[in-house]
Design an enzyme around this catalytic site. Structure first.
Site, PDB file in Angstrom:
ATOM      1  N   ARG A   1      46.520  39.131  39.044  1.00  8.55           N
ATOM      2  CA  ARG A   1      47.242  40.360  39.342  1.00  8.55           C
ATOM      3  C   ARG A   1      48.719  40.043  39.110  1.00  8.55           C
ATOM      4  O   ARG A   1      49.136  39.920  37.987  1.00  8.55           O
ATOM      5  CB  ARG A   1      46.907  40.814  40.774  1.00  8.55           C
ATOM      6  CG  ARG A   1      47.350  42.207  41.095  1.00  8.55           C
ATOM      7  CD  ARG A   1      46.819  42.678  42.452  1.00  8.55           C
ATOM      8  NE  ARG A   1      47.398  41.951  43.579  1.00  8.55           N
ATOM      9  CZ  ARG A   1      47.151  42.225  44.863  1.00  8.55           C
ATOM     10  NH1 ARG A   1      46.330  43.202  45.185  1.00  8.55           N
ATOM     11  NH2 ARG A   1      47.709  41.535  45.831  1.00  8.55           N
TER      12      ARG A   1
ATOM     13  N   CYS B   1      33.377  68.875  55.032  1.00 10.78           N
ATOM     14  CA  CYS B   1      34.300  69.813  54.385  1.00 10.78           C
ATOM     15  C   CYS B   1      35.719  69.252  54.437  1.00 10.78           C
ATOM     16  O   CYS B   1      35.960  68.192  54.996  1.00 10.78           O
ATOM     17  CB  CYS B   1      34.258  71.163  55.078  1.00 10.78           C
ATOM     18  SG  CYS B   1      32.583  71.808  55.298  1.00 10.78           S
TER      19      CYS B   1
ATOM     20  N   LYS C   1      52.105  46.671  55.249  1.00  9.73           N
ATOM     21  CA  LYS C   1      52.188  47.607  54.123  1.00  9.73           C
ATOM     22  C   LYS C   1      51.311  48.832  54.399  1.00  9.73           C
ATOM     23  O   LYS C   1      50.472  48.804  55.296  1.00  9.73           O
ATOM     24  CB  LYS C   1      51.743  46.904  52.844  1.00  9.73           C
ATOM     25  CG  LYS C   1      50.277  46.494  52.851  1.00  9.73           C
ATOM     26  CD  LYS C   1      49.962  45.536  51.704  1.00  9.73           C
ATOM     27  CE  LYS C   1      48.500  45.140  51.726  1.00  9.73           C
ATOM     28  NZ  LYS C   1      48.221  44.002  50.842  1.00  9.73           N
TER      29      LYS C   1
ATOM     30  N   ASP D   1      38.347  70.308  56.145  1.00  9.83           N
ATOM     31  CA  ASP D   1      38.999  70.332  57.461  1.00  9.83           C
ATOM     32  C   ASP D   1      38.056  70.121  58.638  1.00  9.83           C
ATOM     33  O   ASP D   1      38.505  70.076  59.778  1.00  9.83           O
ATOM     34  CB  ASP D   1      39.707  71.677  57.656  1.00  9.83           C
ATOM     35  CG  ASP D   1      40.599  72.006  56.482  1.00  9.83           C
ATOM     36  OD1 ASP D   1      41.452  71.159  56.162  1.00  9.83           O
ATOM     37  OD2 ASP D   1      40.417  73.073  55.875  1.00  9.83           O
TER      38      ASP D   1
ATOM     39  N   HIS E   1      47.844  34.402  46.220  1.00 12.99           N
ATOM     40  CA  HIS E   1      46.930  35.313  46.909  1.00 12.99           C
ATOM     41  C   HIS E   1      45.489  35.013  46.494  1.00 12.99           C
ATOM     42  O   HIS E   1      45.221  34.811  45.311  1.00 12.99           O
ATOM     43  CB  HIS E   1      47.304  36.760  46.556  1.00 12.99           C
ATOM     44  CG  HIS E   1      46.694  37.786  47.463  1.00 12.99           C
ATOM     45  ND1 HIS E   1      46.616  37.643  48.832  1.00 12.99           N
ATOM     46  CD2 HIS E   1      46.138  38.996  47.194  1.00 12.99           C
ATOM     47  CE1 HIS E   1      46.041  38.718  49.357  1.00 12.99           C
ATOM     48  NE2 HIS E   1      45.733  39.555  48.388  1.00 12.99           N
TER      49      HIS E   1
ATOM     50  N   ARG F   1      49.481  34.771  56.578  1.00 17.78           N
ATOM     51  CA  ARG F   1      49.876  36.090  56.076  1.00 17.78           C
ATOM     52  C   ARG F   1      48.731  37.113  56.206  1.00 17.78           C
ATOM     53  O   ARG F   1      48.349  37.752  55.230  1.00 17.78           O
ATOM     54  CB  ARG F   1      50.246  35.922  54.597  1.00 17.78           C
ATOM     55  CG  ARG F   1      51.191  36.955  54.036  1.00 17.78           C
ATOM     56  CD  ARG F   1      51.576  36.592  52.609  1.00 17.78           C
ATOM     57  NE  ARG F   1      50.477  36.719  51.693  1.00 17.78           N
ATOM     58  CZ  ARG F   1      50.125  35.838  50.751  1.00 17.78           C
ATOM     59  NH1 ARG F   1      50.823  34.734  50.570  1.00 17.78           N
ATOM     60  NH2 ARG F   1      49.078  36.033  49.984  1.00 17.78           N
TER      61      ARG F   1
ATOM     62  N   TYR G   1      28.329  73.489  52.773  1.00 22.28           N
ATOM     63  CA  TYR G   1      28.342  73.560  51.304  1.00 22.28           C
ATOM     64  C   TYR G   1      27.158  72.808  50.701  1.00 22.28           C
ATOM     65  O   TYR G   1      26.787  71.735  51.189  1.00 22.28           O
ATOM     66  CB  TYR G   1      29.606  72.895  50.750  1.00 22.28           C
ATOM     67  CG  TYR G   1      30.898  73.624  51.012  1.00 22.28           C
ATOM     68  CD1 TYR G   1      31.125  74.911  50.522  1.00 22.28           C
ATOM     69  CD2 TYR G   1      31.920  72.999  51.727  1.00 22.28           C
ATOM     70  CE1 TYR G   1      32.338  75.554  50.750  1.00 22.28           C
ATOM     71  CE2 TYR G   1      33.130  73.637  51.954  1.00 22.28           C
ATOM     72  CZ  TYR G   1      33.329  74.919  51.467  1.00 22.28           C
ATOM     73  OH  TYR G   1      34.526  75.539  51.693  1.00 22.28           O
TER      74      TYR G   1
HETATM   75  C1  LIG Z   1      47.542  42.945  51.486  1.00 25.30           C
HETATM   76  C2  LIG Z   1      47.934  41.549  51.299  1.00 25.30           C
HETATM   77  C3  LIG Z   1      47.711  40.584  52.296  1.00 25.30           C
HETATM   78  C4  LIG Z   1      46.921  40.873  53.555  1.00 25.30           C
HETATM   79  O1  LIG Z   1      45.559  40.963  53.234  1.00 25.30           O
HETATM   80  P1  LIG Z   1      44.440  41.005  54.374  1.00 25.30           P
HETATM   81  O2  LIG Z   1      43.172  40.880  53.650  1.00 25.30           O
HETATM   82  O3  LIG Z   1      44.579  42.345  55.042  1.00 25.30           O
HETATM   83  O4  LIG Z   1      44.729  39.900  55.299  1.00 25.30           O
HETATM   84  C5  LIG Z   1      48.218  39.323  52.101  1.00 25.30           C
HETATM   85  N1  LIG Z   1      48.881  39.006  50.977  1.00 25.30           N
HETATM   86  C6  LIG Z   1      49.086  39.889  49.971  1.00 25.30           C
HETATM   87  C7  LIG Z   1      49.807  39.462  48.743  1.00 25.30           C
HETATM   88  C8  LIG Z   1      48.612  41.182  50.098  1.00 25.30           C
HETATM   89  O5  LIG Z   1      48.796  42.053  49.106  1.00 25.30           O
END
Ligand SMILES: *Cc1c(COP(=O)(O)O)cnc(C)c1O
Length: 388
Positions: free
Chosen positions: A136, A318, A38, A320, A170, A230, A271
């Site tokens: 979540r 800054c 992602k 850039d 998760h 995952r 700055y």
């Molecule tokens: C982003 C995400 C992961 C991966 O998380 P890491 O901490 O980068 O391993 C796994 N499962 C879900 C649902 C996520 O949103």
């Protein structure tokens, strides 16, 4: 475009990615492997990263939205892709046509997806998301909601137009070592297993892909590997766990010294005048600023790495560009390379200095920073991500 080539760029070491993947694969042997790509693979380039994962035999990819999934399909990534977030119901037909797997996060969505799949004609492959304590997305399965939501999940498994291939949850603190976090993670996992047992007993069948192990769990909780792991961050080689597992950072962010001037003591720089020279100072300007993904909050608090050693960053960062102190590095000249982060200047330390995590810094590397892909030590592709 030639002018951007040796200004500021991100080298993406696809050999390091392959090494990380293979190391993780050995560690999690027996489980399938889903690579999280992602957010443009955490800033590394989702297409290029996915190509490598596909070639090496990864089983699944995950993205956050349908746009990210379709981008991969349009670039010949034909392996299974799971969308972790919500997809508007108008796009269910597209999910089916593109063979994209969708997370189902509540009963209203399950019903909506089923209806749209029937209307479109076809079957949508889905994974049921269970909320075991992240609070979540997902069917909430704490004590109060357990029975009711297990009923709903079972009902979702029988909805026409949906094929439930997986179930997942998760973790909130699998990457935190303290006792309370360990207890919390174990409780989340135990609850997830209870939900699976209850659902599978009721359905009279096993759900093929049960998964929950993100980076923290892959590193610390082998009992959570189940059918598929995952991880995201570990693949890219950052964080304490990556170091312990011998993984390598995939991205090196480099810039160049574009100009050098010498200032008298008592000269204020940039700055806000938050830095004043206390000696005759040889100051370099590098074209890396907050519009490229640097954090302004790091102003006057970080360093960049030259061939001869570290150069403290001075004054406000800054949009850039920013300034680095080369007084003690007399041989560093205009045009020389400087590492913002990478093997010689740790992203983990830079993130800690900024009060954040490595994820945020690689995701922040903006589209105007050229990505240079390397394989077997050779450049294979360069891409400026200003796609429209
Ligand atoms: C982003 C995400 C992961 C991966 O998380 P890491 O901490 O980068 O391993 C796994 N499962 C879900 C649902 C996520 O949103």
């Amino acid at each position: 475009m030639a002018s951007t080539l040796r200004r500021t760029w991100a080298e993406i070491d696809l050999d390091a990615l392959a090494h990380n993947y293979q190391t993780l694969r050995r560690l999690t042997a027996g489980a399938k492997f889903l690579g999280v790509v992602k957010a443009d693979a955490y800033g590394h380039g989702a297409i290029q990263v996915s190509r490598v994962l596909k070639e090496l035999g990864a089983d699944y990819l995950a993205v956050s939205s349908i746009d990210e999934a379709v981008e991969l399909r349009d670039n010949d990534i034909d392996m299974p892709i799971l969308i972790l977030g919500h997809t508007p119901k108008e796009q269910v037909g597209k999910l089916i046509d593109y063979h994209i797997t969708q997370a189902v996060t509540c009963q209203a969505k399950a019903l909506e997806y089923s209806r749209e799949a029937l209307r479109h004609g076809g079957t949508l492959t889905v994974h049921i998301k269970v909320d075991t304590g992240m609070s979540r997305l997902g069917y909430l399965c704490d004590e109060e909601h357990f029975g009711h939501n297990v009923d709903d999940i079972c009902a979702a498994c029988h909805l026409p137009g949906l094929a439930v291939e997986g179930i997942f949850t998760h973790f909130a603190v699998s990457d935190e070592p303290d006792g309370e976090s360990v207890r919390y993670t174990k409780r989340q996992f135990a609850l997830f297993c209870q939900v699976i047992d209850a659902v599978e007993a009721r359905l009279g069948r096993r759900i093929a892909l049960r998964h929950c192990a993100n980076t923290g769990a892959v590193a610390c909780y082998p009992e959570t590997y189940l059918d598929m792991v995952r991880p995201g961050l570990l693949l890219y080689g950052y964080g304490d766990f990556a170091q312990k597992l011998g993984l390598r950072p995939v991205m090196t962010l480099k810039t160049t010294v574009s100009t050098i001037k010498t200032y008298a003591p008592g000269t204020s720089v940039s700055y806000g005048r938050i830095f004043t020279t206390d000696r005759t100072t040889r100051m370099g300007v590098v074209p890396y600023g907050y519009a490229d993904g640097f954090f302004r909050s790091l102003s006057n608090r970080c360093r960049m790495m030259t061939a001869d050693g570290p150069a403290p960053q001075r004054g406000r960062i800054c949009m850039d560009m920013c300034m680095i102190d080369l007084t003690d590095l007399p041989n560093i000249d205009v045009g020389d390379e400087v590492e913002v982060f990478g093997p010689h200047n740790s992203l983990n330390e830079l993130a800690a200095l900024a009060g954040t995590i490595p994820y945020e810094l690689t995701c922040a590397v903006s589209r105007r920073v050229l990505r240079i892909y390397q394989r077997n030590g050779e450049e294979t592709e360069r891409e400026l991500m200003l796609r429209f």
